[in-house]
Design an enzyme around this catalytic site. Structure first.
Site, PDB file in Angstrom:
ATOM      1  N   ASP A  17      15.395  52.943  64.546  1.00  0.00           N
ATOM      2  CA  ASP A  17      15.948  53.270  63.244  1.00  0.00           C
ATOM      3  C   ASP A  17      16.112  51.978  62.441  1.00  0.00           C
ATOM      4  O   ASP A  17      17.222  51.499  62.214  1.00  0.00           O
ATOM      5  CB  ASP A  17      17.293  53.973  63.424  1.00  0.00           C
ATOM      6  CG  ASP A  17      17.782  54.640  62.149  1.00  0.00           C
ATOM      7  OD1 ASP A  17      17.004  54.730  61.190  1.00  0.00           O
ATOM      8  OD2 ASP A  17      18.948  55.086  62.127  1.00  0.00           O
ATOM      9  N   GLU A  96       9.612  58.138  53.700  1.00  0.00           N
ATOM     10  CA  GLU A  96      10.466  59.074  52.966  1.00  0.00           C
ATOM     11  C   GLU A  96      10.034  59.305  51.521  1.00  0.00           C
ATOM     12  O   GLU A  96       9.656  58.371  50.805  1.00  0.00           O
ATOM     13  CB  GLU A  96      11.908  58.557  52.983  1.00  0.00           C
ATOM     14  CG  GLU A  96      12.916  59.558  52.455  1.00  0.00           C
ATOM     15  CD  GLU A  96      14.218  59.520  53.227  1.00  0.00           C
ATOM     16  OE1 GLU A  96      15.168  60.188  52.788  1.00  0.00           O
ATOM     17  OE2 GLU A  96      14.288  58.846  54.257  1.00  0.00           O
ATOM     18  N   LYS A 132       8.962  62.227  55.304  1.00  0.00           N
ATOM     19  CA  LYS A 132      10.396  62.475  55.486  1.00  0.00           C
ATOM     20  C   LYS A 132      10.977  63.086  54.211  1.00  0.00           C
ATOM     21  O   LYS A 132      10.843  62.515  53.114  1.00  0.00           O
ATOM     22  CB  LYS A 132      11.073  61.153  55.804  1.00  0.00           C
ATOM     23  CG  LYS A 132      12.342  61.242  56.617  1.00  0.00           C
ATOM     24  CD  LYS A 132      12.745  59.838  57.033  1.00  0.00           C
ATOM     25  CE  LYS A 132      14.050  59.847  57.787  1.00  0.00           C
ATOM     26  NZ  LYS A 132      14.508  58.456  58.040  1.00  0.00           N
ATOM     27  N   THR A 156      15.066  65.442  57.048  1.00  0.00           N
ATOM     28  CA  THR A 156      16.190  64.542  57.282  1.00  0.00           C
ATOM     29  C   THR A 156      17.439  65.005  56.540  1.00  0.00           C
ATOM     30  O   THR A 156      17.432  66.048  55.877  1.00  0.00           O
ATOM     31  CB  THR A 156      15.800  63.106  56.872  1.00  0.00           C
ATOM     32  OG1 THR A 156      16.810  62.202  57.285  1.00  0.00           O
ATOM     33  CG2 THR A 156      15.586  63.013  55.364  1.00  0.00           C
ATOM     34  N   PHE A 178      21.828  64.680  61.945  1.00  0.00           N
ATOM     35  CA  PHE A 178      22.636  63.467  61.946  1.00  0.00           C
ATOM     36  C   PHE A 178      23.890  63.653  62.796  1.00  0.00           C
ATOM     37  O   PHE A 178      24.602  64.649  62.651  1.00  0.00           O
ATOM     38  CB  PHE A 178      23.031  63.102  60.511  1.00  0.00           C
ATOM     39  CG  PHE A 178      21.930  62.416  59.743  1.00  0.00           C
ATOM     40  CD1 PHE A 178      20.604  62.761  59.904  1.00  0.00           C
ATOM     41  CD2 PHE A 178      22.230  61.411  58.838  1.00  0.00           C
ATOM     42  CE1 PHE A 178      19.590  62.140  59.196  1.00  0.00           C
ATOM     43  CE2 PHE A 178      21.232  60.770  58.116  1.00  0.00           C
ATOM     44  CZ  PHE A 178      19.910  61.129  58.292  1.00  0.00           C
TER      45      PHE A 178
END
Length: 321
Positions: A17, A96, A132, A156, A178
């Site tokens: 990450d 993303e 993403k 996400t 998350f």
């Protein structure tokens, strides 16, 4: 005895990450994931300066308004970063879509196609790229379209069971529920300073999602994300994938204790019936989940703000150049 990171890698695909190329080279994860916040941090690193210059040069050769030129530059920067990351890992990288498009299905689809086209243009195998997208209703619908075109998606900012079910029904390749941000919300609301790892609200959420998807034979990959401590990671050992910061990877590497598997397709069991979620039920489910609604909105705002800051950084460099 092997350390906990090596034990985890034996049962879960470990994803880095971070957008820091040196950290990725050090930890050698299978996959990597980026977002505007990570790219903004990476943009300060010396290894990114040539990419910033190339992105600005590319954007200046394209036609369009000043706003479109900035979009070209940041898109090209993200794709270059993805290319460099793919040179260091064997798996996939997530890139993303601009969070400001989170409530526009067609704009999200268009941006995703553009990013994939850029990857193809610079010679990257696009099967190694995940797009993403924020798990709004509109984002999920965009993913449904893209998946049918062969463009795999990572949904996400996922905080709820409702979002996870809708993503799986849409055929999303991967979801990123998350963990830490769910914990943050519950700590603030409860006034507690901590939860035992096995009772962590984020851990319980991902466990529920994982068991439901495996019980009902969805192909969607579950990738736990946004960890605050190694206890959360250990409680999700065996999850399909976990995306972990370099700091927590180091903690796991330095821990020589035993790591027990907690999740597996063979032992997954959910008593919940298979759900179908039309838009009204999705929106009602989100309305009834204050945590998910608040954290989704907060996450979109934060990613959008970091995208704007990244654009300002690029604009400043372009003027100096």
């Amino acid at each position: 005895m092997s350390n906990k990171l090596e034990q985890l890698k034996a049962m879960t695909t470990v994803v880095a990450d971070t957008g820091d190329l040196e950290a990725i080279a050090q930890w050698r994860p299978v996959d990597a994931t980026t977002n505007p916040s990570l790219l903004l941090k990476a943009a300060d690193l010396p290894t990114y300066r040539p990419m910033l210059d190339a992105a600005i040069n590319y954007a200046q050769q394209q036609s369009g308004s000043d706003i479109e030129t900035l979009a070209h530059a940041t898109d090209y920067l993200a794709v270059q970063a993805g290319q460099k990351i793919l040179e260091l890992i064997p798996g996939v990288v997530s890139t993303e879509v601009d969070a400001r498009l989170s409530f526009d299905t067609q704009a999200t689809v268009d941006k995703a196609r553009h990013l994939i086209a850029l990857y193809d243009q610079i010679g990257v195998d696009t099967s190694r790229v995940l797009i993403k997208i924020a798990a709004t209703w509109e984002g999920i619908r965009a993913a449904e379209i893209l998946e049918k075109e062969g463009i795999r998606c990572n949904l996400t900012l996922l905080f709820s069971f409702t979002q996870a079910v809708a993503c799986a029904e849409a055929g999303a390749f991967l979801i990123s529920p998350f963990v830490g941000r769910i914990l943050d919300w519950h700590l603030k609301q409860s006034g507690k300073t901590a939860y035992p790892a096995a009772e962590d609200p984020g851990v319980l959420s991902v466990t529920r999602i994982y068991n439901y998807l495996k019980t009902h034979n969805y192909n969607t990959v579950v990738m736990g994300a946004s960890f605050r401590n190694t206890g959360e990671i250990e409680e999700l050992a065996g999850c399909d994938r976990l995306t972990i910061s370099p700091a927590l990877l180091e903690e796991l590497q330095n821990d020589k204790g035993d790591l027990a598997r907690q999740l597996s397709p063979e032992t997954a069991a959910s008593a919940e019936s298979k759900l179908m979620l039309p838009e009204r039920d999705f929106r009602w489910g989100m309305n009834e989940d204050a945590m998910a609604t608040e954290k989704l909105a907060e996450g979109i705002r934060k990613f959008a703000a970091d995208q704007v800051e990244l654009e300002l950084r690029v604009q400043k460099i372009a003027k100096v150049a």
